[in-house]
Design a protein around this motif. Structure first.
Motif, short mmCIF file in Angstrom:
data_model
loop_
_atom_site.label_atom_id
_atom_site.label_comp_id
_atom_site.label_asym_id
_atom_site.label_seq_id
_atom_site.Cartn_x
_atom_site.Cartn_y
_atom_site.Cartn_z
N PHE A 268 0.82 -1.20 0.00
CA PHE A 268 0.00 0.00 0.00
C PHE A 268 0.85 1.25 0.00
O PHE A 268 0.57 2.22 -0.70
N PHE A 269 1.91 1.23 0.82
CA PHE A 269 2.71 2.43 0.96
C PHE A 269 3.80 2.53 -0.08
O PHE A 269 4.38 3.59 -0.29
N GLY A 270 4.09 1.41 -0.73
CA GLY A 270 5.20 1.44 -1.67
C GLY A 270 4.74 1.85 -3.04
O GLY A 270 3.56 2.07 -3.29
N PRO A 271 5.69 1.95 -3.98
CA PRO A 271 5.31 2.32 -5.34
C PRO A 271 4.44 1.23 -5.95
O PRO A 271 4.63 0.05 -5.66
N SER A 272 3.49 1.61 -6.80
CA SER A 272 2.58 0.63 -7.37
C SER A 272 3.31 -0.17 -8.42
O SER A 272 4.23 0.31 -9.08
N GLY A 273 2.90 -1.38 -8.59
CA GLY A 273 3.54 -2.22 -9.60
C GLY A 273 3.00 -3.62 -9.47
O GLY A 273 2.32 -3.93 -8.50
N PRO A 274 3.31 -4.50 -10.42
CA PRO A 274 2.82 -5.86 -10.31
C PRO A 274 3.43 -6.51 -9.07
O PRO A 274 4.57 -6.26 -8.75
N SER A 275 2.61 -7.27 -8.36
CA SER A 275 3.13 -7.89 -7.16
C SER A 275 4.21 -8.90 -7.55
O SER A 275 4.04 -9.68 -8.48
N THR A 276 5.32 -8.84 -6.87
CA THR A 276 6.39 -9.79 -7.16
C THR A 276 6.07 -11.10 -6.48
O THR A 276 5.40 -11.14 -5.46
N THR A 277 6.57 -12.16 -7.03
CA THR A 277 6.27 -13.45 -6.42
C THR A 277 7.33 -13.85 -5.40
O THR A 277 7.12 -14.74 -4.61
N GLU A 278 8.48 -13.19 -5.43
CA GLU A 278 9.49 -13.47 -4.42
C GLU A 278 9.49 -12.32 -3.43
O GLU A 278 8.60 -11.51 -3.42
N ASP A 279 10.52 -12.25 -2.62
CA ASP A 279 10.64 -11.09 -1.74
C ASP A 279 10.63 -9.84 -2.58
O ASP A 279 11.21 -9.79 -3.65
N GLN A 280 9.98 -8.82 -2.07
CA GLN A 280 9.75 -7.62 -2.86
C GLN A 280 11.02 -7.10 -3.51
O GLN A 280 11.00 -6.53 -4.57
N GLY A 281 12.13 -7.27 -2.84
CA GLY A 281 13.31 -6.56 -3.32
C GLY A 281 14.04 -7.25 -4.44
O GLY A 281 14.91 -6.66 -5.06
N THR B 139 9.06 -1.32 3.89
CA THR B 139 8.40 -0.49 2.88
C THR B 139 9.41 0.31 2.07
O THR B 139 9.36 0.34 0.84
N LEU B 140 10.36 0.95 2.78
CA LEU B 140 11.36 1.74 2.08
C LEU B 140 12.18 0.86 1.15
O LEU B 140 12.53 1.26 0.03
N ARG B 141 12.44 -0.35 1.61
CA ARG B 141 13.21 -1.28 0.79
C ARG B 141 12.45 -1.60 -0.48
O ARG B 141 13.02 -1.68 -1.57
#
Lengths: 307, 307
Positions: A268-281, B139-141
């Motif tokens: 919600f707070f992060g930039p919008s984009g397709p949800s990643t299937t692994e760890d966000q980073g 979130t920042l990450r």
């Protein structure tokens, strides 16, 4: 594209964090300002009385110089009072406790390296030891979490909880287990052993050590009338506590970060984009070549995230 | 099933960890034992000289009592030397720095709560603030890692690196960035500002603060001849450093834990079982109901892991 809005949300979160920081500071100031001032006044009064009564025979500044040396020495863990052991501050149990406080990043500070070699070794040892400890904890977690998760999963199935709620339940159970076993129980033991001091102080010490904050204000003073064997036993107990507790804490932390609720908040707070299937980073899973060492099910569709 | 062998591997890893702990302790003991003994001897000699020269006019134990009070006060951040500010120890910048040291788990210990209310608030604040800080960092990450990952991904494509090597490259780049920007650069600035002390000490302080070890032995002493404005500016700079640095550190840590090489090590040392498609620990993804809030691509095949 996301433009400014997602970053604005991220920024709002940071501002909220700083407000919480400021609020905490103001509360601490209100709670602690007066007691600290009183202690300072008491100390000055004692100094003044001392100077008044015996200042005649003391050259100017001699007392201040002595005090200065004693205080500076204490900042490095060297005690000026009492007999102290002939082995000095760095007997093996104390060295082990210090090393553990480095590896767990607790860093009490009651002992600290004096020599340049010691400081350099401290940096190198921590730089190598911290990632190694992290990898170890990740491995132990790999072994332990299934054991913890299965009873909770069975309960979740019986109560027919949705996976999101089941995850929350698992996290709550783990949190309670950690708090009970690693904060309350040791605090009770410590309270019983110490005699003096309240249960609150014991909880405060255990929590401070476990969370690796490690203020170091309540470590037993050196040079007091403590049986050396008991003292060393206490140090070893604290060492074991730090290591076990760190593992439990990191288990709890990783479980917290994997909660669907936290994932939702991050999205919600992060930039919008397709949800990643692994760890966000792990952007490489999306941008890199199709060949992957990870099992096929985790490879996200190859697309650049909108940001 | 895995039986003892995987647990034996896990156990071997722990034994290796304890050996590393013991080795570190022995090295610290060798490096630090002599300097600490010398400081202790010097301190005792000064005490003895003082007693010899002026002991005649001092009642027995009066000096020890004074020293004891001063040392105990310092352990709580109250200075007995110099004029000190009338605002006392808990002025707003110092309170902010203390709060930040709690939230980042650094815990220098140069200031610590004296009152029961302060200690209780400390526990509550940390118990709420630490998870909140973790969520913020996650979130920042989420916002930042794509920015960092894209240039590395482009390089990886150009050099035709396998994803595993690309991930290692990303981690190495991030590690170097963090070390350069958040350890070396601030250390150089600190070294320049301090004048005295070597570059090593500055690196040691920065590294200790960044890694949240926070020994607290090198914080500027209170009550010395420091311009209060400069002192507070320094406190605020340190505060910003702690917060920024913690974010950078956690970014680096999470990146490290996601390395395929680390995953491989965790799998090697952990109990054998089908590789999970999510984080290793999230057993609920396997044991829970088929309904899932996560995107379909992450749902692991429903099977109990062999352990």
């Amino acid at each position: 594209m996301g433009g400014l809005r997602p970053w604005a949300r991220c920024g709002l979160l940071m501002v909220a964090h700083w407000l919480a920081l400021g609020l905490g500071a103001v509360v601490f100031q209100a709670l602690e300002g007066p007691p600290a001032l009183r202690l300072q006044a008491k100390l000055r009064a004692e100094l003044a009385t001392f100077q008044a009564e015996y200042g005649a025979c003391l050259p100017t500044g001699a007392l201040e110089e002595l005090l200065g040396t004693a205080l500076a020495a204490q900042a490095h863990g060297v005690s000026s009072l009492g007999n102290g052991s002939e082995a000095g501050t760095w007997d093996l149990p104390s060295a082990l406790l210090f090393t553990a406080s480095i590896l767990t990043t607790t860093g009490y500070g009651s002992m600290a390296p004096l020599s340049a070699g010691g400081k350099a070794f401290c940096v190198v040892y921590a730089a190598l030891g911290l990632p190694a400890s992290l990898a170890l904890v990740a491995t132990l977690r790999h072994c332990l979490l299934p054991l913890l998760g299965r009873p909770v999963a069975q309960v979740a199935v019986r109560w027919q909880l949705a996976p999101a709620r089941a995850a929350l339940l698992q996290a709550a159970v783990l949190g309670l287990l950690v708090t009970g076993t690693f904060v309350l129980l040791p605090a009770l033991v410590l309270w019983g052993l110490r005699g003096g001091g309240g249960l609150l102080e014991a909880v405060y010490f255990c929590f401070g050590s476990l969370s690796t904050i490690g203020l170091g204000d309540l470590l037993p003073g050196r040079g007091r009338d403590l049986n050396p064997v008991l003292y060393h036993l206490g140090e070893m107990a604290l060492l074991g506590y730090l290591l076990l507790g760190l593992l439990a804490m990191l288990l709890a932390v990783e479980t917290f970060l994997e909660l669907p609720q936290v994932h939702a908040m991050v999205k919600f707070f992060g930039p919008s984009g397709p949800s990643t299937t692994e760890d966000q980073g792990d952007i490489l899973g999306q941008d890199a070549l199709a060949l992957s060492t990870l099992p096929p099910a985790t490879t996200a569709p190859e697309q650049a995230p909108a940001c």
